[in-house]
Motif scaffolding. Structure first.
Motif, PDB file in Angstrom:
ATOM      1  N   LYS A  92     -54.083 -10.445  52.301  1.00  0.00           N
ATOM      2  CA  LYS A  92     -53.740 -10.177  50.901  1.00  0.00           C
ATOM      3  C   LYS A  92     -52.445  -9.361  50.791  1.00  0.00           C
ATOM      4  N   GLN A  93     -52.242  -8.424  51.703  1.00  0.00           N
ATOM      5  CA  GLN A  93     -51.097  -7.512  51.632  1.00  0.00           C
ATOM      6  C   GLN A  93     -49.806  -8.092  52.204  1.00  0.00           C
ATOM      7  N   SER A 104     -41.025 -13.716  46.275  1.00  0.00           N
ATOM      8  CA  SER A 104     -42.010 -13.139  45.357  1.00  0.00           C
ATOM      9  C   SER A 104     -42.993 -14.204  44.880  1.00  0.00           C
ATOM     10  N   LYS A 121     -47.234  -9.718  49.750  1.00  0.00           N
ATOM     11  CA  LYS A 121     -46.638  -8.683  48.908  1.00  0.00           C
ATOM     12  C   LYS A 121     -45.591  -7.894  49.694  1.00  0.00           C
ATOM     13  N   GLN A 122     -45.930  -7.527  50.924  1.00  0.00           N
ATOM     14  CA  GLN A 122     -44.984  -6.789  51.749  1.00  0.00           C
ATOM     15  C   GLN A 122     -43.763  -7.635  52.076  1.00  0.00           C
ATOM     16  N   ARG A 161     -51.916 -15.149  45.676  1.00  0.00           N
ATOM     17  CA  ARG A 161     -52.913 -14.493  44.819  1.00  0.00           C
ATOM     18  C   ARG A 161     -53.657 -15.531  43.980  1.00  0.00           C
ATOM     19  N   GLY A 210     -46.089 -14.519  47.209  1.00  0.00           N
ATOM     20  CA  GLY A 210     -47.183 -13.591  46.945  1.00  0.00           C
ATOM     21  C   GLY A 210     -47.973 -13.951  45.706  1.00  0.00           C
TER      22      GLY A 210
END
Length: 78
Positions: free
Chosen positions: A7-8, A42, A11-12, A49, A45
């Protein structure tokens, strides 16, 4: 890799790409490429999601294919 790491990471990735683009000198070519890579990184991510919230297995797979495409585009611009 556990679910939280999966999940992270997208984003990272978007954050890392944004920081990279901020470090580049401003000119017409860099600005065009930086704008594009920030959008694709972007989007990775955001689409991941969305895939996690898919309504069906087929929807999940379809959304993951979009993530794959965005990552490919990001790789191209890197």
């Amino acid at each position: 890799m556990d679910a939280e790491q999966r999940k992270q990471r997208p984003k990272q990735f978007a954050i890392d790409v944004a920081r990279l683009t901020q470090s580049l000198p401003e000119n017409r070519v860099n600005n065009a490429y930086c704008n594009q890579i920030v959008r694709s990184a972007s989007s990775t991510g955001a689409n991941y999601r969305a895939a996690r919230r898919a309504k069906s297995k087929a929807d999940h797979i379809n959304k993951l294919k979009i993530v794959e495409e965005e990552l490919g585009e990001s790789l191209f611009f890197l």
